[in-house]
Scaffold this motif. Structure first.
Motif, PDB file in Angstrom:
ATOM      1  N   HIS A   8       6.257  -2.989  12.086  1.00  0.00           N
ATOM      2  CA  HIS A   8       6.866  -1.841  11.420  1.00  0.00           C
ATOM      3  C   HIS A   8       8.227  -2.232  10.867  1.00  0.00           C
ATOM      4  CE1 HIS A   8       3.950   1.162  12.863  1.00  0.00           C
ATOM      5  NE2 HIS A   8       3.873   0.366  13.919  1.00  0.00           N
ATOM      6  N   LEU A   9       8.493  -1.779   9.649  1.00  0.00           N
ATOM      7  CA  LEU A   9       9.788  -1.979   9.014  1.00  0.00           C
ATOM      8  C   LEU A   9      10.356  -0.602   8.705  1.00  0.00           C
ATOM      9  CD1 LEU A   9      11.939  -3.811   7.668  1.00  0.00           C
ATOM     10  CD2 LEU A   9      10.573  -3.660   5.575  1.00  0.00           C
ATOM     11  N   TYR A  10      11.504  -0.290   9.301  1.00  0.00           N
ATOM     12  CA  TYR A  10      12.157   0.995   9.092  1.00  0.00           C
ATOM     13  C   TYR A  10      13.315   0.791   8.122  1.00  0.00           C
ATOM     14  CZ  TYR A  10       9.378   2.722  12.934  1.00  0.00           C
ATOM     15  OH  TYR A  10       8.318   3.086  13.723  1.00  0.00           O
ATOM     16  N   VAL A  11      13.318   1.566   7.046  1.00  0.00           N
ATOM     17  CA  VAL A  11      14.287   1.393   5.977  1.00  0.00           C
ATOM     18  C   VAL A  11      15.110   2.675   5.817  1.00  0.00           C
ATOM     19  CG1 VAL A  11      14.575   0.834   3.527  1.00  0.00           C
ATOM     20  CG2 VAL A  11      12.660  -0.138   4.803  1.00  0.00           C
ATOM     21  N   ASP A 100       6.886   0.209  -5.683  1.00  0.00           N
ATOM     22  CA  ASP A 100       7.713  -0.076  -4.521  1.00  0.00           C
ATOM     23  C   ASP A 100       7.287  -1.354  -3.813  1.00  0.00           C
ATOM     24  OD1 ASP A 100       5.366   1.149  -3.634  1.00  0.00           O
ATOM     25  OD2 ASP A 100       6.369   2.444  -2.178  1.00  0.00           O
ATOM     26  N   LEU A 101       5.965  -1.615  -3.741  1.00  0.00           N
ATOM     27  CA  LEU A 101       5.526  -2.795  -3.028  1.00  0.00           C
ATOM     28  C   LEU A 101       4.191  -3.317  -3.515  1.00  0.00           C
ATOM     29  CD1 LEU A 101       3.829  -2.179   0.331  1.00  0.00           C
ATOM     30  CD2 LEU A 101       4.689  -0.232  -0.897  1.00  0.00           C
ATOM     31  N   ALA A 102       3.991  -4.601  -3.265  1.00  0.00           N
ATOM     32  CA  ALA A 102       2.687  -5.228  -3.452  1.00  0.00           C
ATOM     33  C   ALA A 102       2.113  -5.347  -2.047  1.00  0.00           C
ATOM     34  CB  ALA A 102       2.817  -6.593  -4.117  1.00  0.00           C
ATOM     35  N   ASP A 103       1.254  -4.409  -1.697  1.00  0.00           N
ATOM     36  CA  ASP A 103       0.668  -4.367  -0.357  1.00  0.00           C
ATOM     37  C   ASP A 103      -0.567  -5.270  -0.366  1.00  0.00           C
ATOM     38  OD1 ASP A 103      -0.178  -3.676   2.194  1.00  0.00           O
ATOM     39  OD2 ASP A 103      -0.034  -1.538   1.882  1.00  0.00           O
ATOM     40  N   GLY A 134       2.601 -10.446   2.800  1.00  0.00           N
ATOM     41  CA  GLY A 134       1.894 -11.720   2.888  1.00  0.00           C
ATOM     42  C   GLY A 134       0.424 -11.618   2.532  1.00  0.00           C
ATOM     43  N   VAL A 135      -0.181 -10.460   2.756  1.00  0.00           N
ATOM     44  CA  VAL A 135      -1.611 -10.286   2.463  1.00  0.00           C
ATOM     45  C   VAL A 135      -1.879  -9.951   1.003  1.00  0.00           C
ATOM     46  CG1 VAL A 135      -2.227  -9.545   4.797  1.00  0.00           C
ATOM     47  CG2 VAL A 135      -1.577  -7.827   3.102  1.00  0.00           C
ATOM     48  N   PRO A 151       4.175  -5.770   7.746  1.00  0.00           N
ATOM     49  CA  PRO A 151       4.467  -4.551   8.511  1.00  0.00           C
ATOM     50  C   PRO A 151       4.179  -3.294   7.703  1.00  0.00           C
ATOM     51  CG  PRO A 151       6.480  -5.422   7.599  1.00  0.00           C
ATOM     52  CD  PRO A 151       5.394  -6.429   7.287  1.00  0.00           C
ATOM     53  N   TRP A 152       3.993  -2.194   8.417  1.00  0.00           N
ATOM     54  CA  TRP A 152       3.937  -0.901   7.758  1.00  0.00           C
ATOM     55  C   TRP A 152       5.375  -0.537   7.443  1.00  0.00           C
ATOM     56  CZ3 TRP A 152       0.559   1.696   5.211  1.00  0.00           C
ATOM     57  CH2 TRP A 152       0.901   2.975   4.774  1.00  0.00           C
TER      58      TRP A 152
END
Length: 174
Positions: A8-11, A100-103, A134-135, A151-152
């Motif tokens: 988990h990543l909390y921002v 926002d992200l490349a999941d 990474g995935v 992480p989520w």
């Protein structure tokens, strides 16, 4: 803040805005000039808005949706809007695509392919995200943080996902 187990990543809001500013610097330092920012709603709207203000470029919006189940934590079928909202008529020229992200990379791959096949006035397309996991099967042109542990990401505004008008009335004692 990344949890000890890396899951988990909390921002915070401050961290989030700092990361968007770092993304702007990466784009700027590359020397690439673009005509329009195209953000993917919803995740790319906040970064797209801020980049649009920093670079003083028009902001176009394309709506996509793939996170639906379990409060948005399980990826489902990808929906891509048929139309792009833009203040300049038709999207054209050099376009910076922002999310926002490349999941998994699925959304960015699909949108890039769709834009290249269906929007011939786009002469050059580059992509910018805050985070790349990474995935991810997609490597954006610009990214601030690489997350090898996948992480989520708990973004600062996700509390609104579970807030409804009744809870808001209770909070503000209206």
């Amino acid at each position: 803040m990344l949890t000890e187990d890396g899951k988990h990543l909390y921002v915070s809001y401050d961290e989030y805005h700092n990361l968007i500013e770092k993304l702007a610097l990466k784009v700027y330092q590359s020397g690439w000039e673009f005509d329009t920012i195209l953000c993917l709603a919803r995740g790319g709207m906040r970064p797209g808005d801020i980049l649009s203000r920093i670079f003083d470029k028009p902001l176009a919006i394309m709506s996509t949706s793939s996170y639906r189940a379990d409060a948005g934590t399980v990826q489902g079928h990808l929906d891509i809007a048929r139309f792009i909202t833009t203040p300049k008529g038709e999207i054209a020229g050099r376009v910076l695509l922002v999310d926002d992200l490349a999941d998994s990379g699925h959304t960015l791959n699909a949108v890039v392919n769709m834009l290249k096949n269906n929007y011939k006035p786009i002469t050059e397309l580059r992509t910018a995200v805050i985070w790349t996991k990474g995935v991810s099967g997609f490597q954006p042109d610009y990214s601030v943080d690489y997350l090898p542990t996948n992480p989520w990401i708990h973004q600062p505004f996700e509390g609104y996902d579970s807030l409804n008008p009744e809870k808001l009335m209770e909070k503000w004692k209206v």
